[in-house]
Motif scaffolding. Structure first.
Motif, PDB file in Angstrom:
ATOM      1  N   ASP A 120       0.788  -1.312   0.081  1.00 18.71           N
ATOM      2  CA  ASP A 120       0.016   0.000   0.021  1.00 18.71           C
ATOM      3  C   ASP A 120       0.754   1.345  -0.032  1.00 18.71           C
ATOM      4  O   ASP A 120       0.559   2.249  -0.670  1.00 18.71           O
ATOM      5  N   LEU A 121       1.823   1.283   0.820  1.00 15.86           N
ATOM      6  CA  LEU A 121       2.944   2.205   0.968  1.00 15.86           C
ATOM      7  C   LEU A 121       3.665   2.544  -0.392  1.00 15.86           C
ATOM      8  O   LEU A 121       3.741   3.657  -0.856  1.00 15.86           O
ATOM      9  N   LEU A 122       4.038   1.512  -0.969  1.00 15.02           N
ATOM     10  CA  LEU A 122       4.574   1.397  -2.299  1.00 15.02           C
ATOM     11  C   LEU A 122       3.740   2.126  -3.452  1.00 15.02           C
ATOM     12  O   LEU A 122       4.265   2.916  -4.149  1.00 15.02           O
ATOM     13  N   THR A 123       2.470   1.567  -3.492  1.00  9.43           N
ATOM     14  CA  THR A 123       1.533   1.983  -4.310  1.00  9.43           C
ATOM     15  C   THR A 123       1.328   3.646  -4.239  1.00  9.43           C
ATOM     16  O   THR A 123       1.205   4.360  -5.226  1.00  9.43           O
ATOM     17  N   PHE A 124       1.446   3.986  -2.923  1.00 10.54           N
ATOM     18  CA  PHE A 124       1.054   5.536  -2.613  1.00 10.54           C
ATOM     19  C   PHE A 124       2.185   6.124  -3.237  1.00 10.54           C
ATOM     20  O   PHE A 124       2.031   7.312  -3.892  1.00 10.54           O
ATOM     21  N   THR A 126       4.402   5.466  -5.400  1.00  9.30           N
ATOM     22  CA  THR A 126       4.517   5.568  -6.983  1.00  9.30           C
ATOM     23  C   THR A 126       3.349   6.639  -7.520  1.00  9.30           C
ATOM     24  O   THR A 126       3.707   7.265  -8.332  1.00  9.30           O
ATOM     25  N   GLU A 127       2.179   6.461  -7.086  1.00 11.09           N
ATOM     26  CA  GLU A 127       1.059   7.370  -7.468  1.00 11.09           C
ATOM     27  C   GLU A 127       1.464   8.761  -7.270  1.00 11.09           C
ATOM     28  O   GLU A 127       1.163   9.810  -8.185  1.00 11.09           O
ATOM     29  N   TYR A 128       2.184   9.099  -6.144  1.00  8.05           N
ATOM     30  CA  TYR A 128       2.632  10.471  -5.840  1.00  8.05           C
ATOM     31  C   TYR A 128       3.430  11.096  -6.596  1.00  8.05           C
ATOM     32  O   TYR A 128       3.448  11.940  -7.217  1.00  8.05           O
ATOM     33  N   ARG A 129       4.581  10.085  -6.961  1.00 11.03           N
ATOM     34  CA  ARG A 129       5.519  10.445  -7.873  1.00 11.03           C
ATOM     35  C   ARG A 129       5.081  10.858  -9.191  1.00 11.03           C
ATOM     36  O   ARG A 129       5.425  11.618  -9.787  1.00 11.03           O
ATOM     37  N   GLN A 130       4.202   9.940  -9.715  1.00 14.53           N
ATOM     38  CA  GLN A 130       3.488  10.302 -10.947  1.00 14.53           C
ATOM     39  C   GLN A 130       2.697  11.574 -11.025  1.00 14.53           C
ATOM     40  O   GLN A 130       2.766  12.510 -11.956  1.00 14.53           O
ATOM     41  N   ASP A 131       1.995  11.816 -10.021  1.00 19.39           N
ATOM     42  CA  ASP A 131       1.215  12.826 -10.037  1.00 19.39           C
ATOM     43  C   ASP A 131       1.987  14.288  -9.709  1.00 19.39           C
ATOM     44  O   ASP A 131       1.552  15.107 -10.369  1.00 19.39           O
ATOM     45  N   ARG A 132       2.942  14.163  -9.047  1.00 17.05           N
ATOM     46  CA  ARG A 132       3.967  15.176  -8.777  1.00 17.05           C
ATOM     47  C   ARG A 132       4.734  15.751 -10.219  1.00 17.05           C
ATOM     48  O   ARG A 132       4.822  16.809 -10.631  1.00 17.05           O
ATOM     49  N   GLY A 133       5.190  14.586 -10.883  1.00 19.81           N
ATOM     50  CA  GLY A 133       5.797  14.888 -12.204  1.00 19.81           C
ATOM     51  C   GLY A 133       4.503  15.566 -13.113  1.00 19.81           C
ATOM     52  O   GLY A 133       5.073  16.493 -13.821  1.00 19.81           O
ATOM     53  N   VAL A 134       3.203  15.153 -13.050  1.00 18.37           N
ATOM     54  CA  VAL A 134       2.343  15.748 -14.071  1.00 18.37           C
ATOM     55  C   VAL A 134       2.267  17.224 -13.572  1.00 18.37           C
ATOM     56  O   VAL A 134       2.043  18.111 -14.345  1.00 18.37           O
TER      57      VAL A 134
END
Length: 153
Positions: A120-124, A126-134
């Motif tokens: 769950d933490l790894l998913t969070f 990963t999604e945070y990094r993707q969203d931050r990049g966008v």
């Protein structure tokens, strides 16, 4: 002395038996399956209790009402579900349709039980990094557009 020796031997035997039983894969699988079935039953019963209109889903009002019940909250807490923010919980559980189904409650509550899991933490993260990049990319575009407009004026 004889009784003491028998007691010690019995204690050692019982300890070894428990040790073997806890390491047996089949026993662990059965325990996990039983725990999942028990969780499903409990959450389904909670759902039935909360679904006042019997439509097969909980709207925000039904969800809020059942979560406001101190007995329900204590019961959930005893199962490892600490409810701090009811609105966030509702938003997390519902599938985007503003209603929580029995299946969504069972699955969502199961994921929220206990400590956060590594996946769950790894998913969070990963999604945070993707969203931050966008977001950073959009911010750069906005700054370039702003600079272009300022230069044009």
């Amino acid at each position: 002395i004889g009784f003491s020796v028998v007691s010690v031997l019995t204690g050692v035997f019982i300890q070894e038996t428990f040790k073997v039983a806890t390491s047996d894969d089949q026993i662990m699988l059965n325990n996990k399956r039983r725990a999942m079935k028990e969780h499903t039953t409990k959450m389904t019963n909670l759902f039935k209790y909360a679904d006042n209109d019997g439509d097969g889903s909980l709207d925000r009002a039904e969800f809020d009402k059942v979560m406001d019940d101190p007995i329900v909250r204590k019961w959930l807490s005893s199962m490892g579900l600490e409810i701090d923010d009811v609105d966030t919980l509702f938003d997390t559980l519902n599938g985007g349709d503003s209603k929580v189904t029995a299946q969504e409650l069972v699955v969502g509550a199961g994921r929220l039980k206990g400590n956060a899991r590594s996946i769950d933490l790894l998913t969070f993260i990963t999604e945070y990094r993707q969203d931050r990049g966008v977001i950073m990319e959009q911010l750069d575009q906005l700054q370039r557009c702003s600079a272009t407009e300022t230069a044009a004026v």
